[in-house]
Each structure stands twice: as C-alpha cells, then as structure tokens.
Design a protein around this motif. Structure first.
Motif, PDB file in Angstrom:
ATOM      1  N   CYS A 173      -6.576  -7.916   2.757  1.00 20.22           N
ATOM      2  CA  CYS A 173      -7.876  -7.528   2.188  1.00 20.22           C
ATOM      3  C   CYS A 173      -8.873  -8.680   2.229  1.00 20.22           C
ATOM      4  O   CYS A 173     -10.046  -8.485   2.571  1.00 20.22           O
ATOM      5  N   VAL A 174      -8.424  -9.888   1.876  1.00 18.90           N
ATOM      6  CA  VAL A 174      -9.322 -11.041   1.904  1.00 18.90           C
ATOM      7  C   VAL A 174      -9.804 -11.302   3.323  1.00 18.90           C
ATOM      8  O   VAL A 174     -10.994 -11.550   3.565  1.00 18.90           O
ATOM      9  N   MET A 175      -8.911 -11.220   4.303  1.00 18.66           N
ATOM     10  CA  MET A 175      -9.289 -11.494   5.688  1.00 18.66           C
ATOM     11  C   MET A 175     -10.199 -10.413   6.260  1.00 18.66           C
ATOM     12  O   MET A 175     -11.073 -10.701   7.091  1.00 18.66           O
ATOM     13  N   VAL A 176     -10.023  -9.162   5.821  1.00 15.84           N
ATOM     14  CA  VAL A 176     -10.906  -8.085   6.282  1.00 15.84           C
ATOM     15  C   VAL A 176     -12.333  -8.333   5.830  1.00 15.84           C
ATOM     16  O   VAL A 176     -13.296  -8.130   6.585  1.00 15.84           O
ATOM     17  N   MET A 242     -18.505 -14.584   0.615  1.00 13.75           N
ATOM     18  CA  MET A 242     -18.359 -13.238   1.165  1.00 13.75           C
ATOM     19  C   MET A 242     -17.664 -12.271   0.217  1.00 13.75           C
ATOM     20  O   MET A 242     -17.822 -11.053   0.355  1.00 13.75           O
ATOM     21  N   LEU A 243     -16.902 -12.784  -0.753  1.00 17.76           N
ATOM     22  CA  LEU A 243     -16.003 -11.924  -1.516  1.00 17.76           C
ATOM     23  C   LEU A 243     -15.783 -12.446  -2.933  1.00 17.76           C
ATOM     24  O   LEU A 243     -15.816 -13.658  -3.168  1.00 17.76           O
ATOM     25  N   ILE A 244     -15.558 -11.509  -3.868  1.00 17.39           N
ATOM     26  CA  ILE A 244     -15.138 -11.819  -5.237  1.00 17.39           C
ATOM     27  C   ILE A 244     -13.808 -11.112  -5.476  1.00 17.39           C
ATOM     28  O   ILE A 244     -13.652  -9.945  -5.112  1.00 17.39           O
ATOM     29  N   CYS A 245     -12.840 -11.809  -6.074  1.00 18.01           N
ATOM     30  CA  CYS A 245     -11.527 -11.218  -6.351  1.00 18.01           C
ATOM     31  C   CYS A 245     -11.243 -11.185  -7.844  1.00 18.01           C
ATOM     32  O   CYS A 245     -11.477 -12.170  -8.555  1.00 18.01           O
ATOM     33  N   LEU A 246     -10.728 -10.051  -8.315  1.00 22.46           N
ATOM     34  CA  LEU A 246     -10.275  -9.895  -9.691  1.00 22.46           C
ATOM     35  C   LEU A 246      -8.788  -9.552  -9.677  1.00 22.46           C
ATOM     36  O   LEU A 246      -8.245  -9.162  -8.651  1.00 22.46           O
ATOM     37  N   GLU A 247      -8.138  -9.687 -10.831  1.00 26.94           N
ATOM     38  CA  GLU A 247      -6.714  -9.357 -10.966  1.00 26.94           C
ATOM     39  C   GLU A 247      -6.504  -8.518 -12.219  1.00 26.94           C
ATOM     40  O   GLU A 247      -6.908  -8.909 -13.311  1.00 26.94           O
ATOM     41  N   ASN A 248      -5.876  -7.356 -12.058  1.00 22.22           N
ATOM     42  CA  ASN A 248      -5.682  -6.430 -13.177  1.00 22.22           C
ATOM     43  C   ASN A 248      -4.286  -5.781 -13.087  1.00 22.22           C
ATOM     44  O   ASN A 248      -4.010  -5.108 -12.098  1.00 22.22           O
ATOM     45  N   LEU A 277     -15.994  -6.762  -3.187  1.00 23.00           N
ATOM     46  CA  LEU A 277     -15.152  -6.972  -4.364  1.00 23.00           C
ATOM     47  C   LEU A 277     -13.742  -6.460  -4.067  1.00 23.00           C
ATOM     48  O   LEU A 277     -13.565  -5.300  -3.680  1.00 23.00           O
ATOM     49  N   HIS A 278     -12.754  -7.333  -4.241  1.00 13.98           N
ATOM     50  CA  HIS A 278     -11.349  -6.956  -4.068  1.00 13.98           C
ATOM     51  C   HIS A 278     -10.629  -7.091  -5.401  1.00 13.98           C
ATOM     52  O   HIS A 278     -10.869  -8.048  -6.160  1.00 13.98           O
ATOM     53  N   ILE A 279      -9.734  -6.147  -5.704  1.00  8.03           N
ATOM     54  CA  ILE A 279      -8.941  -6.202  -6.931  1.00  8.03           C
ATOM     55  C   ILE A 279      -7.467  -6.302  -6.587  1.00  8.03           C
ATOM     56  O   ILE A 279      -6.922  -5.442  -5.889  1.00  8.03           O
ATOM     57  N   ASP A 280      -6.839  -7.371  -7.070  1.00  6.39           N
ATOM     58  CA  ASP A 280      -5.393  -7.509  -6.987  1.00  6.39           C
ATOM     59  C   ASP A 280      -4.825  -6.662  -8.129  1.00  6.39           C
ATOM     60  O   ASP A 280      -4.767  -7.096  -9.273  1.00  6.39           O
ATOM     61  N   ALA A 302     -14.621  -1.414  -6.677  1.00  7.54           N
ATOM     62  CA  ALA A 302     -14.003  -2.308  -5.698  1.00  7.54           C
ATOM     63  C   ALA A 302     -14.098  -1.752  -4.289  1.00  7.54           C
ATOM     64  O   ALA A 302     -14.038  -0.542  -4.073  1.00  7.54           O
ATOM     65  N   ASP A 303     -14.229  -2.644  -3.329  1.00  9.18           N
ATOM     66  CA  ASP A 303     -14.224  -2.267  -1.918  1.00  9.18           C
ATOM     67  C   ASP A 303     -12.801  -2.192  -1.382  1.00  9.18           C
ATOM     68  O   ASP A 303     -12.553  -1.536  -0.368  1.00  9.18           O
ATOM     69  N   SER A 304     -11.866  -2.872  -2.037  1.00 12.53           N
ATOM     70  CA  SER A 304     -10.458  -2.816  -1.652  1.00 12.53           C
ATOM     71  C   SER A 304      -9.603  -3.122  -2.871  1.00 12.53           C
ATOM     72  O   SER A 304     -10.059  -3.761  -3.831  1.00 12.53           O
ATOM     73  N   VAL A 305      -8.348  -2.663  -2.819  1.00  9.04           N
ATOM     74  CA  VAL A 305      -7.411  -2.905  -3.922  1.00  9.04           C
ATOM     75  C   VAL A 305      -6.004  -2.953  -3.354  1.00  9.04           C
ATOM     76  O   VAL A 305      -5.658  -2.203  -2.432  1.00  9.04           O
ATOM     77  N   SER A 306      -5.190  -3.864  -3.847  1.00 10.43           N
ATOM     78  CA  SER A 306      -3.785  -3.930  -3.459  1.00 10.43           C
ATOM     79  C   SER A 306      -2.934  -3.523  -4.653  1.00 10.43           C
ATOM     80  O   SER A 306      -3.191  -3.952  -5.780  1.00 10.43           O
ATOM     81  N   VAL A 307      -1.926  -2.692  -4.416  1.00 17.03           N
ATOM     82  CA  VAL A 307      -1.053  -2.203  -5.478  1.00 17.03           C
ATOM     83  C   VAL A 307       0.395  -2.348  -5.017  1.00 17.03           C
ATOM     84  O   VAL A 307       0.865  -1.518  -4.235  1.00 17.03           O
ATOM     85  N   PRO A 308       1.119  -3.376  -5.451  1.00 20.97           N
ATOM     86  CA  PRO A 308       2.525  -3.537  -5.070  1.00 20.97           C
ATOM     87  C   PRO A 308       3.372  -2.385  -5.607  1.00 20.97           C
ATOM     88  O   PRO A 308       3.415  -2.151  -6.805  1.00 20.97           O
TER      89      PRO A 308
END
Length: 319
Positions: A173-176, A242-248, A277-280, A302-308
């Motif tokens: 997501c960060v690289m995209v 280019m990007l802001i990241c949050l963690e929730n 905006l990306h959310i971990d 958010a423009d992207s989100v990762s969900v393990p």
C-alpha cells in the motif's frame, strides 16, 4: 495470581510473595534502573533479596496502597554491590485492587501473547482441508477470489488483494501511493510500520518516513500532522509528502481504538493537500466491536487499508 512488573530487563528481579487469608498468591516483580547488575541470575543471594515479614491481607472493599522498604545495607565486612552501597532504602508504591472474583482459584488460563498462538477449531480445519483450490497466481483460485471479494465488500473498497502477511500488505500500500523513490510518508513515531516492519518502506520501497509523536490514545495531533507536510515548492531539496498512515487499533498504545471521526479529520487533511491516507488495520475488527461502528465506516476516509487475516480467522483458545 497478580503480576506487577517494572523494567525487568534493566535490573535483577526481586520476588515478593504475599499470602492472603484466602490463599491467593501475589507475586510482585520490581527493578530499579540504578541497581543494574551484570548477571542477575548469578547474584540471587540473601544480600540482594529483601526479607519481609509474613503479611495477612483481608480483602478490603477498595484499593489499598502497599509500600515495601528495603532493609539497611549490609555491614562493610560483607561484599556489597558498589551501586547500592550508598543507598539506605528504596520503596515501591503499589495499589492492589481486590474483588470477590480476584480471590477465586484460577482454573484456566488464556494465552494473549499474540494472535498466532491460537489454534483453529475442528470446523475451521475441515473447511481448509475441503476448500476448492487452483492457481492463485493465474487468478483461478475460487477460494482466494471469494475471500478478496468478501473483504472488499466489508471494507467498502473497490477491490482487495490476498497476500502472505500484514507487513507485506502495508508495504504494498505504501509503495502504491509513493510511486516515486524519495517520496515521504507521515506516520506515528510508535507505529507498527515504523518500529516493527524492518524498515521495509525505506529499504525496499525507497520511501522516507516522517514521524509525528503518537499520543497516549494512539492518535497524532492534527496540527502536528499538517505541520509535517512538506511544501511542494521545496521538492528540489526535500522529499515530497505523498501519504499519511494511521494504525487501528494502535498496538503500542495499549490497543487503543481510533474513532471514525478522527480518521475523517485526518482524511480531510490528506485531501486538502492532495495526499493519500492508508490505515494499518491490524486489529480493525476489534476496534469495530469495541466502538460499535461498522468496519467500513472506520476506513471510509482511507484510500487503502490492510487487514491481517490471522487476527480474526482464529478461534478462542481452549485451555
């Protein structure tokens, strides 16, 4: 059993055992930075072990402060550690909270070290064994495709991609969002991406991290986020934000939940400056349940989100 710990890695452990009238054992482990010993195991002797009288604690109605004092230093004839020879005493202030439940014997335990120590149920194992599979690289695996489609619907996003790990998901997501090497991402100084992901966004993605202090609740102050954004006019000299990241939820803040309103506010800042905006979302489903808010609402801005998946595709540990 109750455990109280204070920096055990920086000093030797002092074990104090208090037996209450109800036979509940309390183990209190404490340590002092100024009493650092090179070999804590070898130096466990009566010299470094405070002797305490037997205490009998009746269960009070509310919290009770307990203070323990170290006895006077040993005579000069006995070998003493140079760091404690000048200390007359040290004290520990502890609040013990008692309740009826606290005095019941422990009959089972729950392992909360991580999400991956849990084990799947028999039904989950059966589903895995009987799942329809094919080549995922060529896009023919129906199970993987179904999982991606369902996750995209849950998150309210156009599409989803199944990858081996949450760390890889964050990196992708960060690289995209930061296609040009030397781009900059704003993220918390105590966030998982910055602290625990092996510097992958820099070493692999060529992305520069710009850290902002994480508050106790896991958020970053909105004014500090906006102040960290680079002026595009200086891109000749500085990285381009280019990007802001949050963690929730925010792991290093005790698993604190970020509200949808806070995420919306950060999203507005990102859009105002033309950023993404990306959310971990490592524990996004936990935040959803705790806040009583649908998952897709928490990542709406958010423009992207990762969900393990390992954090929600696990069963309750049976012990």
């Amino acid at each position: 059993m109750c455990y109280f710990g204070v920096r055990p890695q920086q000093a030797y452990l002092i074990k104090l055992k208090l037996e209450s009238e109800t036979r509940t054992s309390f183990f209190i482990y404490t340590a002092r930075d100024s009493l650092h010993l090179s070999n804590p195991i070898r130096r466990r002797s009566s010299l470094f072990r405070p002797s305490l009288p037997a205490l009998s604690l009746a269960p009070p109605a509310k919290s009770v402060p307990l203070t323990v004092f170290r006895p006077a230093p040993p005579p000069l004839s006995q070998p003493a550690h140079p760091r404690i020879s000048s200390l007359s005493r040290w004290s520990i202030q502890i609040n013990l909270v008692f309740s009826k439940r606290a005095f019941k014997m422990v009959t089972r335990s729950v392992d909360l070290r991580s999400d991956t120590v849990t084990r799947p149920t028999d039904a989950m194992r059966e589903a895995m064994a009987s799942a329809e599979v094919d080549d995922d690289i060529l896009g023919y695996d129906p199970t993987a495709r179904h999982l991606e489609e369902e996750m995209a619907k849950m998150m309210g996003k156009e599409a989803a991609l199944f990858v081996p790990s949450g760390t890889m998901g964050n990196l992708i997501c960060v690289m995209v969002h930061c296609e040009v090497r030397g781009s900059e991402v704003i993220l918390g100084d105590n966030s998982h991406i910055h602290v625990y992901e092996n510097g992958g966004i820099s070493t692999i993605g060529g992305v520069h991290p710009k850290t902002v202090k994480n508050e106790e609740d896991g958020t970053m102050e909105l004014g500090a986020i906006e102040a960290a954004i680079r002026d595009p006019k200086g891109r000749t000299f500085y990285p381009s934000t280019m990007l802001i990241c949050l963690e929730n939820t925010h792991a290093n803040s005790g698993g604190r939940c970020l509200s949808a309103e806070y995420t919306d506010s950060v999203g507005k800042i990102a859009k105002r400056h033309g950023l993404k905006l990306h959310i971990d979302g490592a524990r996004l489903f936990n935040a959803s349940i705790a806040l009583g808010v649908p998952v897709h609402r928490l990542v709406e801005a958010a423009d992207s989100v990762s969900v393990p998946s390992s954090l929600f595709l696990t069963s309750e540990k049976k012990v």
